[in-house]
Write a protein that holds these residues in place. Structure first.
Motif, short mmCIF file in Angstrom:
data_model
loop_
_atom_site.label_atom_id
_atom_site.label_comp_id
_atom_site.label_asym_id
_atom_site.label_seq_id
_atom_site.Cartn_x
_atom_site.Cartn_y
_atom_site.Cartn_z
N GLY A 116 0.73 -1.36 -0.05
CA GLY A 116 -0.05 0.11 0.00
C GLY A 116 0.79 1.29 -0.04
O GLY A 116 0.10 2.21 -0.14
N VAL A 117 2.00 1.22 -0.02
CA VAL A 117 3.03 2.26 -0.19
C VAL A 117 2.75 3.11 -1.36
O VAL A 117 2.69 4.40 -1.35
N THR A 118 2.84 2.48 -2.41
CA THR A 118 2.48 3.17 -3.79
C THR A 118 1.15 3.97 -3.99
O THR A 118 1.16 4.99 -4.29
N SER A 119 0.24 3.27 -3.09
CA SER A 119 -1.22 3.81 -3.21
C SER A 119 -1.00 5.08 -2.57
O SER A 119 -1.67 6.16 -2.55
N ARG A 120 -0.47 4.98 -1.27
CA ARG A 120 -0.12 6.47 -0.44
C ARG A 120 0.58 7.15 -1.07
O ARG A 120 0.38 8.49 -1.04
N PHE A 121 1.52 7.19 -1.68
CA PHE A 121 2.34 7.94 -2.42
C PHE A 121 1.22 9.05 -3.61
O PHE A 121 1.30 9.98 -3.90
N ARG A 122 0.60 8.24 -4.29
CA ARG A 122 -0.32 8.61 -5.14
C ARG A 122 -1.60 9.52 -4.66
O ARG A 122 -1.98 10.42 -5.37
N THR A 123 -1.61 9.49 -3.36
CA THR A 123 -2.78 10.40 -2.80
C THR A 123 -1.83 11.46 -1.92
O THR A 123 -2.70 12.62 -1.56
N MET A 124 -0.69 11.63 -2.17
CA MET A 124 0.05 12.89 -1.51
C MET A 124 0.18 13.78 -2.59
O MET A 124 0.26 13.61 -3.55
N PRO A 125 0.45 15.27 -2.30
CA PRO A 125 0.70 16.16 -3.23
C PRO A 125 2.21 16.13 -3.67
O PRO A 125 2.92 17.19 -3.57
N MET A 126 2.60 15.05 -4.46
CA MET A 126 3.78 15.15 -4.94
C MET A 126 3.79 14.91 -6.47
O MET A 126 2.64 14.55 -6.83
#
Length: 275
Positions: free
Chosen positions: A102-112
């Motif tokens: 789930g790390v990638t999904s978390r990254f995708r929800t971040m303003p990055m």
């Protein structure tokens, strides 16, 4: 209470700086993971060393190099290429682990920056590959291997190896984004061996059955093997087929083709991951 997100940068230069900064952050994260897993890193570095020692000393006495020359000098450039291939499995495993946890999904929800995750992964893997290549260079020198070409030719050979690794990194990232469990990762890592062995890395394709030798010649890895042998001025196999006669050109074109195919596939797969 509402969550205030940082304002996304406007303008191409600001977005580029944003993407570079986020990519650097993800790269540093990857390098920290490598530092915290020394066992994995060391085993990854030692496996090619074990392979080259095994083939160089256990089997080398029975090997005949086409046109003459020492088998170890014939072998080492092939093992440089195999090291680049083995790194692809590491890319698959790292990307799949982040996705499945789930790390990638978390990254995708971040303003990055959307490119940061994939670019950071690529840069991390390239740094790791440079380290692995340096270790194998040292082992080769201890075994008596030498790069007899000019400094420019030697650097060109290293550039071709890293170009191949860059292309295989994007293949690995794409496959890692596809993987849903450890079984798929195992399959990819297992397939590295037949794909790597079906080349001119260990023996000349002329010693194989005709149809198998043709497959080995057209394997993209064989072009890099042949080109680096030529640039290092190590013993090689001078085939008379078109692909063998244009090894250096194809050592550039094959990785570019792989990158053109798998880079957009990886980006598209990343964009359409289920959150």
């Amino acid at each position: 209470m509402s969550l205030l997100l940082p304002e996304l940068p406007a303008g191409p230069l600001s977005r580029l700086r944003w993407a570079l900064a986020d990519g650097l952050t993800v790269t540093l994260r990857g390098l920290l993971h490598l530092r915290r897993e020394p066992g994995t890193v060391i085993s990854g570095l030692l496996f090619p060393v074990m392979m080259v020692l095994m083939f160089g000393y256990l089997f080398g006495g029975a090997m005949q190099v086409p046109g003459g020359g020492g088998y170890r000098e014939f072998l080492i450039p092939g093992m440089f290429v195999m090291t680049m291939v083995f790194g692809m499995g590491e890319s698959v495993a790292a990307v799949a682990a982040d996705k499945n946890r789930g790390v990638t999904s978390r990254f995708r929800t971040m303003p990055m920056a959307p490119s940061a995750v994939l670019v950071g992964r690529c840069v991390t893997d390239m740094i790791h590959s440079v380290l692995g290549l340096a270790v194998l260079f040292g082992v080769g020198l201890l075994m008596g291997w030498q790069a007899h070409g000019t400094t420019a030719a030697t650097l060109s050979a290293v550039g071709l190896l890293l170009l191949l690794r860059f292309a295989l990194t994007w293949v690995g990232i794409y496959l890692g984004l596809l993987m849903k469990g450890p079984e798929g990762i195992t399959v990819v890592q297992t397939l590295e061996f037949p794909v790597g062995f079906l080349t001119s890395a260990f023996v000349a394709p002329a010693t194989m059955p005709g149809w198998l030798g043709a497959l080995a010649e057209w394997n993209p890895l064989s072009s890099t093997v042949a080109a680096t042998r030529e640039l290092f001025q190590n013993p090689g196999w001078d085939g008379d087929s078109w692909i063998a006669q244009h090894a250096t050109t194809m050592a550039v074109l094959w990785p570019l083709v792989l990158t053109v195919v798998f880079f957009p596939l990886a980006v598209n797969r990343y964009r359409h991951l289920t959150r």
